[in-house]
Design a protein around this motif. Structure first.
Motif, PDB file in Angstrom:
ATOM      1  N   LYS A 178      66.527  40.819 116.018  1.00 57.53           N
ATOM      2  CA  LYS A 178      65.376  40.468 115.172  1.00 57.53           C
ATOM      3  C   LYS A 178      64.076  40.877 115.854  1.00 57.53           C
ATOM      4  O   LYS A 178      63.192  41.481 115.226  1.00 57.53           O
ATOM      5  CB  LYS A 178      65.383  38.968 114.889  1.00 57.53           C
ATOM      6  CG  LYS A 178      64.180  38.478 114.094  1.00 57.53           C
ATOM      7  CD  LYS A 178      64.238  36.979 113.915  1.00 57.53           C
ATOM      8  CE  LYS A 178      62.983  36.455 113.223  1.00 57.53           C
ATOM      9  NZ  LYS A 178      63.030  34.969 113.050  1.00 57.53           N
ATOM     10  N   LYS A 233      68.951  47.467 113.438  1.00 55.53           N
ATOM     11  CA  LYS A 233      69.665  47.375 112.170  1.00 55.53           C
ATOM     12  C   LYS A 233      71.092  46.859 112.401  1.00 55.53           C
ATOM     13  O   LYS A 233      71.804  47.370 113.270  1.00 55.53           O
ATOM     14  CB  LYS A 233      69.702  48.741 111.473  1.00 55.53           C
ATOM     15  CG  LYS A 233      68.340  49.254 111.054  1.00 55.53           C
ATOM     16  CD  LYS A 233      68.430  50.659 110.494  1.00 55.53           C
ATOM     17  CE  LYS A 233      69.218  50.694 109.194  1.00 55.53           C
ATOM     18  NZ  LYS A 233      69.207  52.069 108.593  1.00 55.53           N
ATOM     19  N   VAL A 277      75.503  38.393 105.466  1.00 54.99           N
ATOM     20  CA  VAL A 277      74.381  39.252 105.097  1.00 54.99           C
ATOM     21  C   VAL A 277      73.179  38.419 104.674  1.00 54.99           C
ATOM     22  O   VAL A 277      72.047  38.644 105.146  1.00 54.99           O
ATOM     23  CB  VAL A 277      74.795  40.230 103.969  1.00 54.99           C
ATOM     24  CG1 VAL A 277      73.569  40.974 103.433  1.00 54.99           C
ATOM     25  CG2 VAL A 277      75.829  41.222 104.473  1.00 54.99           C
ATOM     26  N   ASP A 278      73.395  37.462 103.794  1.00 51.48           N
ATOM     27  CA  ASP A 278      72.285  36.639 103.305  1.00 51.48           C
ATOM     28  C   ASP A 278      71.677  35.818 104.441  1.00 51.48           C
ATOM     29  O   ASP A 278      70.457  35.702 104.552  1.00 51.48           O
ATOM     30  CB  ASP A 278      72.785  35.712 102.188  1.00 51.48           C
ATOM     31  CG  ASP A 278      71.644  35.013 101.464  1.00 51.48           C
ATOM     32  OD1 ASP A 278      70.781  35.714 100.908  1.00 51.48           O
ATOM     33  OD2 ASP A 278      71.610  33.763 101.472  1.00 51.48           O
ATOM     34  N   LEU A 285      71.722  36.452 107.757  1.00 50.10           N
ATOM     35  CA  LEU A 285      71.002  37.301 108.706  1.00 50.10           C
ATOM     36  C   LEU A 285      69.671  37.768 108.120  1.00 50.10           C
ATOM     37  O   LEU A 285      68.666  37.866 108.840  1.00 50.10           O
ATOM     38  CB  LEU A 285      71.859  38.498 109.099  1.00 50.10           C
ATOM     39  CG  LEU A 285      73.099  38.197 109.955  1.00 50.10           C
ATOM     40  CD1 LEU A 285      73.893  39.477 110.209  1.00 50.10           C
ATOM     41  CD2 LEU A 285      72.709  37.555 111.281  1.00 50.10           C
ATOM     42  N   ARG A 286      69.662  38.065 106.829  1.00 46.56           N
ATOM     43  CA  ARG A 286      68.402  38.471 106.192  1.00 46.56           C
ATOM     44  C   ARG A 286      67.406  37.315 106.165  1.00 46.56           C
ATOM     45  O   ARG A 286      66.211  37.514 106.400  1.00 46.56           O
ATOM     46  CB  ARG A 286      68.674  38.987 104.786  1.00 46.56           C
ATOM     47  CG  ARG A 286      69.315  40.375 104.774  1.00 46.56           C
ATOM     48  CD  ARG A 286      69.668  40.841 103.379  1.00 46.56           C
ATOM     49  NE  ARG A 286      70.198  42.200 103.408  1.00 46.56           N
ATOM     50  CZ  ARG A 286      70.758  42.811 102.358  1.00 46.56           C
ATOM     51  NH1 ARG A 286      70.857  42.167 101.195  1.00 46.56           N
ATOM     52  NH2 ARG A 286      71.201  44.048 102.479  1.00 46.56           N
ATOM     53  N   LYS A 287      67.903  36.128 105.874  1.00 46.30           N
ATOM     54  CA  LYS A 287      67.020  34.962 105.901  1.00 46.30           C
ATOM     55  C   LYS A 287      66.480  34.718 107.306  1.00 46.30           C
ATOM     56  O   LYS A 287      65.364  34.206 107.471  1.00 46.30           O
ATOM     57  CB  LYS A 287      67.762  33.722 105.386  1.00 46.30           C
ATOM     58  CG  LYS A 287      67.856  33.655 103.866  1.00 46.30           C
ATOM     59  CD  LYS A 287      68.573  32.400 103.404  1.00 46.30           C
ATOM     60  CE  LYS A 287      68.375  32.181 101.913  1.00 46.30           C
ATOM     61  NZ  LYS A 287      68.699  33.340 101.089  1.00 46.30           N
ATOM     62  N   GLY A 312      65.662  36.985 109.257  1.00 48.00           N
ATOM     63  CA  GLY A 312      64.631  37.987 109.497  1.00 48.00           C
ATOM     64  C   GLY A 312      65.132  39.317 110.004  1.00 48.00           C
ATOM     65  O   GLY A 312      64.344  40.153 110.455  1.00 48.00           O
ATOM     66  N   CYS A 313      66.453  39.540 109.913  1.00 48.87           N
ATOM     67  CA  CYS A 313      67.037  40.785 110.407  1.00 48.87           C
ATOM     68  C   CYS A 313      67.140  41.825 109.295  1.00 48.87           C
ATOM     69  O   CYS A 313      67.179  41.495 108.112  1.00 48.87           O
ATOM     70  CB  CYS A 313      68.431  40.530 110.974  1.00 48.87           C
ATOM     71  SG  CYS A 313      68.450  39.458 112.428  1.00 48.87           S
ATOM     72  N   THR A 314      67.209  43.092 109.711  1.00 49.34           N
ATOM     73  CA  THR A 314      67.468  44.183 108.792  1.00 49.34           C
ATOM     74  C   THR A 314      68.982  44.388 108.734  1.00 49.34           C
ATOM     75  O   THR A 314      69.609  44.679 109.755  1.00 49.34           O
ATOM     76  CB  THR A 314      66.786  45.474 109.276  1.00 49.34           C
ATOM     77  OG1 THR A 314      65.378  45.253 109.376  1.00 49.34           O
ATOM     78  CG2 THR A 314      67.054  46.621 108.312  1.00 49.34           C
ATOM     79  N   VAL A 315      69.553  44.219 107.551  1.00 51.65           N
ATOM     80  CA  VAL A 315      71.011  44.162 107.437  1.00 51.65           C
ATOM     81  C   VAL A 315      71.519  45.026 106.279  1.00 51.65           C
ATOM     82  O   VAL A 315      70.958  45.023 105.184  1.00 51.65           O
ATOM     83  CB  VAL A 315      71.498  42.716 107.202  1.00 51.65           C
ATOM     84  CG1 VAL A 315      73.019  42.643 107.241  1.00 51.65           C
ATOM     85  CG2 VAL A 315      70.891  41.773 108.217  1.00 51.65           C
ATOM     86  N   TYR A 367      72.392  52.264 112.269  1.00 53.72           N
ATOM     87  CA  TYR A 367      72.779  50.895 112.630  1.00 53.72           C
ATOM     88  C   TYR A 367      73.184  50.860 114.105  1.00 53.72           C
ATOM     89  O   TYR A 367      73.897  51.740 114.589  1.00 53.72           O
ATOM     90  CB  TYR A 367      73.947  50.417 111.763  1.00 53.72           C
ATOM     91  CG  TYR A 367      73.544  50.175 110.326  1.00 53.72           C
ATOM     92  CD1 TYR A 367      72.907  48.994 109.952  1.00 53.72           C
ATOM     93  CD2 TYR A 367      73.802  51.132 109.337  1.00 53.72           C
ATOM     94  CE1 TYR A 367      72.530  48.771 108.630  1.00 53.72           C
ATOM     95  CE2 TYR A 367      73.422  50.917 108.016  1.00 53.72           C
ATOM     96  CZ  TYR A 367      72.790  49.741 107.672  1.00 53.72           C
ATOM     97  OH  TYR A 367      72.412  49.516 106.365  1.00 53.72           O
TER      98      TYR A 367
END
Length: 248
Positions: free
Chosen positions: A51, A56, A75-76, A78-80, A82-85, A112
């Motif tokens: 992060k 990626k 996925v959801d 990790l995105r929450k 703050g990561c690029t996934v 990635y």
């Protein structure tokens, strides 16, 4: 003794004839605290660093109920966080089960640098070796039987977590990973509960608690949870159909 419907009581009597033990089946407990295993702590450190550095993360999922739920949770979450996934779920017919080298090739070409498998990975050593040769960090989260030693950077598996997590399915492990980051929500819990039932896991320990709370969530907030994930253009139709069904 908890008051049950006649049908529920008959089912319980079949499952557990001993009346003194029946109350144990009816206990509702909070989820166990997050895992503090070395593997989970390492996972958290890698994701926090990813992060900060903007790396990626590629999530490699599976096509069955457990795999799809696990992919969605990871996925959801990790995105929450703050990561690029990004993610990929293989075609059951064309590609078969598990991570393959072709998928790693594509992930690497797209930039990635971290690989996270969900509900698979313990039988994908060739793909893991290729990812490592490209300098990718390899994280395997899986619950399938380990038949050979796995060469990866981090392995999160029920065998290496605390006893209370020993019956988790793939989505259950993904849920615990997201919980460790503080990025979980009720939707993730619901998906983990569905996957635990769908993958026919033993209903004990943390798995039991996930299922209990997931069912309670379905009973209390099913419509709200589903609406939160429904495209705006579909919400009116969804609500109208639900209203008609409720009036029958």
């Amino acid at each position: 003794m908890t008051k049950l419907s006649n049908l529920a009581q008959q089912v319980l009597n079949t499952l557990e004839p001993d009346l003194e033990k029946q109350e144990k089946w009816l206990e509702h407990n909070e989820l166990y605290s997050c895992s503090e295993s070395a593997e989970m702590l390492s996972f958290r450190e890698v994701i926090e660093q990813a992060k900060e550095e903007g790396q990626k993360i590629f999530v490699a999922g599976d096509y069955d109920c457990d795999g799809i739920m696990a992919t969605t949770i990871m996925v959801d979450g990790l995105r929450k966080f703050g990561c690029t996934v990004g993610f990929y779920i293989p075609d059951r017919i064309k590609e078969g089960y598990g991570l393959n080298t072709a998928t790693i090739e594509q992930a690497y070409q797209k930039g990635y640098t971290i690989l996270v498998t969900v509900d698979n990975g313990v039988k994908a050593q060739d793909a893991l070796d290729l990812a490592a040769s490209y300098g990718m960090t390899t994280i395997v989260t899986d619950h399938h039987t380990i038949e050979h030693e796995i060469d990866c950077d981090i392995l999160i598996h029920p065998n290496y977590l605390e006893e209370q997590f020993s019956t988790l399915c793939g989505a259950g492990i993904a849920f615990e990973c997201v919980r460790s980051l503080g990025a979980d929500n009720s939707y993730h819990l619901l998906l983990a509960a569905i996957a635990s039932v769908g993958d026919v896991m033993p209903v004990i320990k943390q798995t039991r608690r996930i299922i209990q709370q997931g069912i309670q969530l379905l009973n209390e907030k099913c419509i709200l949870v589903l609406l939160s994930k429904t495209p705006r253009s579909m919400k009116s139709l969804f609500l109208f159909k639900w209203f008609l069904r409720s009036m029958r």
